[in-house]
Design a protein around this motif. Structure first.
Motif, short mmCIF file in Angstrom:
data_model
loop_
_atom_site.label_atom_id
_atom_site.label_comp_id
_atom_site.label_asym_id
_atom_site.label_seq_id
_atom_site.Cartn_x
_atom_site.Cartn_y
_atom_site.Cartn_z
N ASP A 520 0.80 -1.27 0.07
CA ASP A 520 0.01 -0.15 -0.02
C ASP A 520 0.90 1.14 -0.27
O ASP A 520 1.48 1.67 1.23
CB ASP A 520 -0.93 -0.04 1.32
N ASN A 602 1.68 -3.53 8.47
CA ASN A 602 0.54 -4.10 7.89
C ASN A 602 0.55 -5.70 8.53
O ASN A 602 1.64 -6.24 8.42
CB ASN A 602 0.30 -4.32 6.50
N SER A 651 -4.46 -4.00 1.83
CA SER A 651 -4.03 -2.48 2.28
C SER A 651 -5.20 -2.12 3.12
O SER A 651 -6.14 -2.66 3.75
CB SER A 651 -4.27 -1.70 0.95
N ASP A 652 -5.20 -0.76 3.76
CA ASP A 652 -5.97 -0.10 4.50
C ASP A 652 -7.04 0.57 4.03
O ASP A 652 -7.76 1.14 4.63
CB ASP A 652 -5.19 0.65 5.66
N GLN A 655 -10.60 -0.93 5.41
CA GLN A 655 -10.85 -0.38 6.83
C GLN A 655 -11.13 1.14 7.09
O GLN A 655 -11.93 1.51 7.73
CB GLN A 655 -9.59 -0.59 7.78
N ASP A 656 -10.57 1.93 6.28
CA ASP A 656 -10.68 3.39 6.07
C ASP A 656 -12.08 3.89 5.54
O ASP A 656 -12.21 5.13 5.56
CB ASP A 656 -9.58 4.09 5.62
N THR A 667 -11.47 -2.30 11.45
CA THR A 667 -10.82 -3.74 11.61
C THR A 667 -11.48 -4.70 12.19
O THR A 667 -11.54 -6.00 11.52
CB THR A 667 -9.45 -3.44 12.62
#
Length: 713
Positions: A520, A602, A651-652, A655-656, A667
């Motif tokens: 990411d 991560n 990747s995040d 979650q975001d 999460t």
């Protein structure tokens, strides 16, 4: 040995601070810490410091520290098996904590009361106390006490034979202790899970958790024979006698070195079982007799019963009937003694319950009388105060209405006159301004139309360029046919935010080693895409040209290369980089797969075959690139997985992602989705994840690039 040295160092430090302290709350804190430092070491020393703490707290009128001292005194009595005295101290501590409404203190005393009931064999009452403490701990979110309570409740269910419930609570405790990085607690949870699975005769799972417990204990340098004995016992139940003997003998060696008599007894007992199963009756008799001597010295009647039984059976097999009779009688006597102990504990429990219930009823009655008197006095006083207040408010209200009416009438008249004059002047000015504004609007409208045409043309040209860049980026990512060659079962969820993406995945095979990277990059759109191209090219260079395949080493080298390429060592404002996961997978001869993992912030999620639990391996708190965390290094984490294990990384961006109520996906929701997918075929797993994304994003736009990769070993 290391633990003892560290503990002695802590005690010496606390004693030095105590000598230099003044008789104030700081000294109370030191006395409390010294009491805790001697837990399971010396009950007399706990009592010595707790009595000093109690006396000073009474002099300073510090109720919290009085309660803490009473709690520590109860613990010292508990270690001596003086349960009646321990209960007296715990109840005084509970009353003091309740008087100042210390929820954490109250819940800790409930745990200690549960420990007494557990020691007396009164499991329903112990469970009641643990659950009372648990309710408070969940309310105040005290994770440390929650981990202890879940473990205690698991022990109760294990002793009651409800092994599946015990597993549920052990897993809850394990999750919290991993989150808190309480690795000694993690070792305890692994040990408990291994024992329970062995009780369920699921010896493969039992061996799995016993091995995890042993490996982590070795890393923490916890030299306890218990971990080796548990692994050896599981191998014994799986009919792998050679492996069982190896581990049990190592456990005995550690017990001998640490002068751990109980550890030696258990090691000898397990060895006796193994030798007996191998029909090596002479060896069985030799080790069982040595263990029996120690067990009789320590008055360990349960072990005496088991050892005398195996000696009876061994002598019977060798036709030593006189010795067989001797040990049979010893087995019968020790078994009867255990039954009598159980009855004695039950009588003690009933006596304590009667005294406790009687005292609680008396205290409850006193409290009710006191509360009723306070309530009646408060209601009487409140009625008087209300009458005075209403009378005063009524007078003030009437006076305020009259004054307001007169004042407002005069003000309104004056205001209306001035407003009429002003409005006339404003109407004239507004008419002139409207004419002027109309001309300006016409000119602005023509200008905006010209700008709109130019923007449409610019957007068309730009999007064409970006789409071409997307084709280039996709060409650098692994093709589906290449992915299928490396991992037959897999899925990839790849959703750029703005045509091109700052997320990428890189999968290669070098000899027998499979490497997978899920990254990411900082930013999205064109900046992120450029960063991903840099990352892919540097990975090719490091792994194929330089021949470096160690995950932590690859990340360290990639970190250096990005700093060099972007000249971040010169100008820290170019702090672009990436968070990533790198896994090295090598299939072993036994069919299992050895995984070496390194994570730049991560994590890696996994689900073992035949289970529904989603486990996580956390990455290091360091990104690749930038100047932050320069003093930190990436660390390899190794595990061995059986065939059918599922791995997830990403990747995040998911979650975001927020929904229409501006709440992020988070999460916990991600973990729930992955857990629910684990039992589905991979095509359906991908559909499920994408459906969850689409459903959550309804009415919103995508905030960041989204990438998730799942594979099966």
């Amino acid at each position: 040995m290391y633990k003892l040295k560290a503990q002695n160092s802590q005690i010496d430090s606390l004693k030095t601070l105590l000598l230099a302290s003044k008789p104030d709350t700081h000294r109370l804190h030191l006395l409390n810490e010294l009491s805790k430092a001697y837990f399971k070491i010396s009950s007399d020393t706990i009592r010595f410091f707790a009595l000093r703490e109690k006396q000073l707290a009474q002099n300073l009128k510090q109720i919290y520290w009085q309660a803490s001292a009473e709690n520590n005194l109860g613990i010292s009595c508990f270690f001596e098996a003086s349960y009646t005295r321990a209960l007296q101290h715990y109840r005084r501590a509970l009353q003091l904590y309740q008087s100042i409404r210390s929820e954490r203190g109250i819940s800790s005393v409930y745990n200690n009361l549960g420990n007494i009931e557990r020691a007396l064999g009164n499991y329903p009452k112990a469970l009641d106390y643990y659950q009372r403490g648990l309710a408070i701990q969940e309310k105040i979110q005290d994770l440390g006490l929650l981990g202890v309570s879940y473990n205690n409740i698991g022990i109760i269910f294990k002793r009651q034979g409800e092994y599946n419930k015990a597993i549920t609570y052990y897993l809850k405790s394990l999750q919290i202790r991993k989150k808190l990085q309480d690795y000694k607690g993690v070792v305890s949870c692994y040990t408990n899970l291994g024992v329970v699975y062995n009780k369920l005769k699921q010896y493969t799972k039992g061996l799995f958790y016993c091995k995890k417990s042993l490996h982590l204990a070795q890393r923490l340098k916890l030299n306890r024979a218990l971990y080796y004995n548990n692994v050896g016992y599981a191998f014994f139940k799986l009919n792998q006698s050679d492996s069982a003997l190896m581990y049990i003998q190592q456990g005995y060696a550690i017990a001998e070195k640490n002068q751990d008599k109980l550890g030696k007894i258990r090691a000898y007992l397990h060895l006796a079982w193994v030798y007996y199963a191998q029909k090596a009756y002479e060896k069985t008799i030799f080790v069982a007799k040595q263990a029996l001597t120690i067990a009789q010295q320590l008055n360990r009647r349960d072990e005496i019963s088991q050892l005398s039984h195996v000696l009876f059976q061994s002598h019977q097999q060798l036709a030593h009937y006189q010795l067989a009779l001797k040990y049979h009688l010893l087995h019968t006597q020790s078994k009867d003694s255990l039954i009598n102990d159980s009855k004695t504990k039950e009588i003690t429990r009933l006596e304590l319950s009667y005294v406790f219930d009687k005292k609680q009823a008396f205290l409850k009655m006193q409290q009710q009388v006191k509360e009723q008197k306070i309530r009646m006095d408060s209601e009487k006083k409140l009625v008087q105060e209300r009458w005075y207040l209403f009378s005063a408010l009524a007078g003030l209200f009437v006076l305020a209405i009259i004054s307001t009416f007169v004042f407002r009438s005069r003000q309104i008249q004056k205001h209306l006159n001035s407003q009429l004059v002003k409005q006339k002047d404003k109407l004239v000015m507004l008419n002139e301004e409207l004419l002027q504004t109309q001309d300006e609007i016409t000119a602005q409208h023509n200008h905006i139309e010209q700008q709109h045409k130019a923007l449409v043309e610019y957007k068309y040209n730009t999007e064409g360029s970006v789409r071409a860049a997307r084709n280039i980026q996709l060409a650098l990512l692994p093709f589906e046919k290449d992915l299928t060659k490396v991992f037959k079962k897999h899925f990839v969820v790849y959703r750029p935010k703005n045509i091109v993406s700052g997320d990428f995945y890189w999968i290669k095979t070098i000899n027998e080693q499979r490497l997978i990277v899920v990254a990411d990059c900082v930013g999205h759109g064109i900046p992120g895409a450029f960063m991903s191209l840099i990352g892919i090219n540097l990975l090719d260079k490091i792994i194929f040209q330089e021949g470096l395949t160690d995950p932590a080493g690859v990340f360290e080298r990639l970190h250096q290369e990005i700093n060099q390429v972007l000249q971040q060592y010169i100008d820290a404002k170019w702090s672009m980089g990436m968070d990533a996961v790198l896994c090295s997978l090598v299939e072993q001869n036994d069919g299992n797969t050895r995984l070496v993992f390194s994570g730049a912030k991560n994590p890696l999620y996994y689900v073992l075959p035949g289970t529904t639990a989603l486990e996580v391996i956390q990455g290091d708190r360091k990104s690749i690139g930038g100047t932050r965390g320069a003093n930190k290094s990436f660390i390899n984490k190794e595990m061995v997985f059986p065939p059918g294990t599922l791995l997830y990384a990403g990747s995040d961006g998911l979650q975001d992602q927020n929904n229409i109520a501006r709440q992020t996906f988070g999460t916990r929701r991600l973990q729930a989705v992955l857990k629910s997918c684990a039992s589905l075929p991979f095509a359906q797993q991908k559909q499920r994840i994408e459906h969850c994304i689409d459903e959550y994003m309804q009415g919103t736009t995508q905030r960041d690039d989204i990438l998730w990769v799942g594979i099966e070993l």
